[in-house]
Design a protein around this motif. Structure first.
Motif, PDB file in Angstrom:
ATOM      1  N   SER A 198     -27.029 104.126  77.801  1.00 36.31           N
ATOM      2  CA  SER A 198     -25.811 103.335  77.596  1.00 36.31           C
ATOM      3  C   SER A 198     -25.755 102.120  78.510  1.00 36.31           C
ATOM      4  O   SER A 198     -24.854 101.281  78.374  1.00 36.31           O
ATOM      5  CB  SER A 198     -24.574 104.209  77.838  1.00 36.31           C
ATOM      6  OG  SER A 198     -24.526 104.646  79.188  1.00 36.31           O
ATOM      7  N   ARG A 199     -26.714 101.999  79.410  1.00 39.26           N
ATOM      8  CA  ARG A 199     -26.708 100.896  80.369  1.00 39.26           C
ATOM      9  C   ARG A 199     -27.401  99.673  79.758  1.00 39.26           C
ATOM     10  O   ARG A 199     -28.469  99.789  79.174  1.00 39.26           O
ATOM     11  CB  ARG A 199     -27.423 101.302  81.654  1.00 39.26           C
ATOM     12  CG  ARG A 199     -27.516 100.208  82.711  1.00 39.26           C
ATOM     13  CD  ARG A 199     -28.174 100.746  83.978  1.00 39.26           C
ATOM     14  NE  ARG A 199     -28.364  99.696  84.952  1.00 39.26           N
ATOM     15  CZ  ARG A 199     -29.443  98.925  85.009  1.00 39.26           C
ATOM     16  NH1 ARG A 199     -30.436  99.121  84.138  1.00 39.26           N
ATOM     17  NH2 ARG A 199     -29.556  97.977  85.913  1.00 39.26           N
ATOM     18  N   VAL A 200     -26.785  98.524  79.910  1.00 37.50           N
ATOM     19  CA  VAL A 200     -27.401  97.283  79.435  1.00 37.50           C
ATOM     20  C   VAL A 200     -27.876  96.481  80.635  1.00 37.50           C
ATOM     21  O   VAL A 200     -27.232  96.474  81.692  1.00 37.50           O
ATOM     22  CB  VAL A 200     -26.425  96.449  78.581  1.00 37.50           C
ATOM     23  CG1 VAL A 200     -26.037  97.201  77.326  1.00 37.50           C
ATOM     24  CG2 VAL A 200     -25.182  96.068  79.372  1.00 37.50           C
ATOM     25  N   PRO A 201     -29.014  95.805  80.496  1.00 36.05           N
ATOM     26  CA  PRO A 201     -29.520  95.012  81.619  1.00 36.05           C
ATOM     27  C   PRO A 201     -28.651  93.783  81.866  1.00 36.05           C
ATOM     28  O   PRO A 201     -27.964  93.293  80.967  1.00 36.05           O
ATOM     29  CB  PRO A 201     -30.926  94.613  81.169  1.00 36.05           C
ATOM     30  CG  PRO A 201     -30.870  94.683  79.677  1.00 36.05           C
ATOM     31  CD  PRO A 201     -29.906  95.749  79.334  1.00 36.05           C
ATOM     32  N   ALA A 202     -28.712  93.305  83.077  1.00 36.40           N
ATOM     33  CA  ALA A 202     -27.966  92.093  83.430  1.00 36.40           C
ATOM     34  C   ALA A 202     -28.728  90.875  82.915  1.00 36.40           C
ATOM     35  O   ALA A 202     -29.885  90.669  83.259  1.00 36.40           O
ATOM     36  CB  ALA A 202     -27.772  92.012  84.938  1.00 36.40           C
ATOM     37  N   VAL A 203     -28.084  90.095  82.078  1.00 33.59           N
ATOM     38  CA  VAL A 203     -28.683  88.877  81.527  1.00 33.59           C
ATOM     39  C   VAL A 203     -27.764  87.712  81.852  1.00 33.59           C
ATOM     40  O   VAL A 203     -26.571  87.739  81.517  1.00 33.59           O
ATOM     41  CB  VAL A 203     -28.880  88.999  79.999  1.00 33.59           C
ATOM     42  CG1 VAL A 203     -29.400  87.684  79.427  1.00 33.59           C
ATOM     43  CG2 VAL A 203     -29.838  90.123  79.669  1.00 33.59           C
ATOM     44  N   ASP A 204     -28.303  86.726  82.515  1.00 38.35           N
ATOM     45  CA  ASP A 204     -27.499  85.578  82.921  1.00 38.35           C
ATOM     46  C   ASP A 204     -27.124  84.736  81.700  1.00 38.35           C
ATOM     47  O   ASP A 204     -27.990  84.309  80.939  1.00 38.35           O
ATOM     48  CB  ASP A 204     -28.284  84.732  83.925  1.00 38.35           C
ATOM     49  CG  ASP A 204     -27.452  83.578  84.461  1.00 38.35           C
ATOM     50  OD1 ASP A 204     -26.217  83.714  84.513  1.00 38.35           O
ATOM     51  OD2 ASP A 204     -28.036  82.533  84.813  1.00 38.35           O
ATOM     52  N   THR A 232     -22.502  88.319  74.132  1.00 33.08           N
ATOM     53  CA  THR A 232     -23.906  88.721  74.171  1.00 33.08           C
ATOM     54  C   THR A 232     -24.053  90.162  73.690  1.00 33.08           C
ATOM     55  O   THR A 232     -23.320  91.055  74.119  1.00 33.08           O
ATOM     56  CB  THR A 232     -24.473  88.582  75.591  1.00 33.08           C
ATOM     57  OG1 THR A 232     -24.446  87.199  75.966  1.00 33.08           O
ATOM     58  CG2 THR A 232     -25.910  89.083  75.665  1.00 33.08           C
ATOM     59  N   LEU A 233     -24.997  90.371  72.797  1.00 35.76           N
ATOM     60  CA  LEU A 233     -25.264  91.699  72.251  1.00 35.76           C
ATOM     61  C   LEU A 233     -26.723  92.070  72.476  1.00 35.76           C
ATOM     62  O   LEU A 233     -27.589  91.201  72.658  1.00 35.76           O
ATOM     63  CB  LEU A 233     -24.947  91.742  70.751  1.00 35.76           C
ATOM     64  CG  LEU A 233     -23.496  91.493  70.354  1.00 35.76           C
ATOM     65  CD1 LEU A 233     -23.361  91.488  68.833  1.00 35.76           C
ATOM     66  CD2 LEU A 233     -22.571  92.531  70.966  1.00 35.76           C
ATOM     67  N   PHE A 234     -26.990  93.383  72.422  1.00 32.07           N
ATOM     68  CA  PHE A 234     -28.334  93.905  72.652  1.00 32.07           C
ATOM     69  C   PHE A 234     -28.737  94.728  71.429  1.00 32.07           C
ATOM     70  O   PHE A 234     -28.144  95.790  71.161  1.00 32.07           O
ATOM     71  CB  PHE A 234     -28.350  94.771  73.919  1.00 32.07           C
ATOM     72  CG  PHE A 234     -27.988  94.022  75.166  1.00 32.07           C
ATOM     73  CD1 PHE A 234     -28.973  93.496  75.991  1.00 32.07           C
ATOM     74  CD2 PHE A 234     -26.649  93.823  75.499  1.00 32.07           C
ATOM     75  CE1 PHE A 234     -28.639  92.795  77.139  1.00 32.07           C
ATOM     76  CE2 PHE A 234     -26.308  93.127  76.650  1.00 32.07           C
ATOM     77  CZ  PHE A 234     -27.303  92.608  77.469  1.00 32.07           C
ATOM     78  N   LEU A 235     -29.718  94.231  70.680  1.00 31.94           N
ATOM     79  CA  LEU A 235     -30.206  94.944  69.497  1.00 31.94           C
ATOM     80  C   LEU A 235     -31.223  95.979  69.936  1.00 31.94           C
ATOM     81  O   LEU A 235     -32.260  95.649  70.527  1.00 31.94           O
ATOM     82  CB  LEU A 235     -30.834  93.964  68.502  1.00 31.94           C
ATOM     83  CG  LEU A 235     -29.897  92.916  67.903  1.00 31.94           C
ATOM     84  CD1 LEU A 235     -30.621  92.137  66.814  1.00 31.94           C
ATOM     85  CD2 LEU A 235     -28.633  93.550  67.348  1.00 31.94           C
ATOM     86  N   ASP A 236     -30.934  97.232  69.616  1.00 31.07           N
ATOM     87  CA  ASP A 236     -31.726  98.356  70.107  1.00 31.07           C
ATOM     88  C   ASP A 236     -32.976  98.572  69.246  1.00 31.07           C
ATOM     89  O   ASP A 236     -33.057  98.142  68.102  1.00 31.07           O
ATOM     90  CB  ASP A 236     -30.857  99.613  70.097  1.00 31.07           C
ATOM     91  CG  ASP A 236     -31.400 100.683  71.027  1.00 31.07           C
ATOM     92  OD1 ASP A 236     -32.416 100.436  71.700  1.00 31.07           O
ATOM     93  OD2 ASP A 236     -30.792 101.777  71.077  1.00 31.07           O
ATOM     94  N   ASN A 237     -33.952  99.262  69.853  1.00 28.75           N
ATOM     95  CA  ASN A 237     -35.190  99.670  69.172  1.00 28.75           C
ATOM     96  C   ASN A 237     -35.984  98.480  68.634  1.00 28.75           C
ATOM     97  O   ASN A 237     -36.543  98.539  67.534  1.00 28.75           O
ATOM     98  CB  ASN A 237     -34.882 100.648  68.029  1.00 28.75           C
ATOM     99  CG  ASN A 237     -34.282 101.953  68.532  1.00 28.75           C
ATOM    100  OD1 ASN A 237     -34.741 102.506  69.523  1.00 28.75           O
ATOM    101  ND2 ASN A 237     -33.235 102.416  67.862  1.00 28.75           N
TER     102      ASN A 237
END
Length: 254
Positions: A134-140, A90-95
């Motif tokens: 730098s913190r990513v949210p918890a995603v199930d 799982t990745l988090f695309l910023d902005n």
């Protein structure tokens, strides 16, 4: 006789034709650009109609998606697929924005049922912690079989970035070949915008796909406006203004 040897009177016909030629060229070019923009608008309108037609087609199943010779031919078509999330991918695309708020797009590859191939799923939007960037949210991301619905879309759009994307969970941009190599999966060259219920805490208010017809109409209006302005200035300075100067005004004219 001096008026025939370079006097201002002798230059008027030449200047008139130079100005006339320049005006004709300007009007021809701006009019052509205006009609070109209208043609582009027609092409985009046809594309918009195609997108809307595909959106009303019956959803592709997992099997139909895998059997498609060219999955990109089904872009914007609904899908109902099943498989298993690729754990740890799982990745988090910023902005990324949704409803005028900036946060992350959450993406995870889904290994399709009955196949060793996977597809990148744009699962939704989530807010970010601006106090700790730098913190990513918890995603199930549950293990086991999952079934989801959505619509086929191109891979996530790229944003401008300085340098190369990092290797952590927060990225500015991703590309399909790079993800396939990093996670050891065979990815289709399309993605899925997940829709449906949002009990996982992700927002899925994806914007309506627009082909940009209005933009080309605006450009056409500007070009036709310049064409009209050039013609109007020509008529004013070449005919109306000189005639007004030659016409007597006021009581002394009587």
């Amino acid at each position: 006789m001096r008026s025939t040897e370079g006097s201002p009177v002798s230059t008027r016909p030449a200047r008139f034709w130079v100005v006339t030629l320049a005006t004709v060229v300007t009007m021809a070019v701006t009019a052509a650009l205006g009609f070109w923009q209208l043609d582009r608008a027609g092409q985009k309108r046809a594309l918009q109609d195609q997108i809307e037609q595909r959106g009303h087609l019956a959803p592709w199943s997992t099997r139909e998606l895998l059997q498609a010779l060219d999955p990109q031919a089904g872009l914007h078509r609904p899908v109902q697929i099943s498989g298993r999330w690729v754990q740890g991918a799982t990745l988090f695309l910023d902005n990324r924005q949704m409803n005028a708020r900036v946060g992350f797009f959450v993406i995870t590859p889904l290994r399709l049922a009955g196949s060793d191939r996977a597809i990148l799923v744009q699962r939704g939007w989530v807010a970010r912690d601006f106090n700790d960037r730098s913190r990513v949210p918890a995603v199930d991301t549950p293990e086991g079989d999952v079934r989801l619905e959505g619509r086929l879309a191109p891979p996530p759009g790229r944003l401008f970035e300085l340098g190369e994307s990092g290797s952590g969970p927060i990225r500015q941009n991703v590309d399909i070949p790079g993800l396939a190599l990093a996670f050891g999966v065979s990815l289709l060259d399309v993605s899925v915008l997940q829709t449906g219920n949002a009990d996982d805490g992700l927002q899925r208010d994806w914007p309506r796909v627009a082909a940009g017809v209005e933009k080309h109409h605006g450009y056409a209006f500007q070009w036709f406006g310049l064409c009209t302005l050039a013609g109007g200035l020509y008529v004013w300075f070449q005919f109306i203004s000189p005639r007004r100067k030659r016409t007597p005004h006021g009581p002394e004219a009587r």
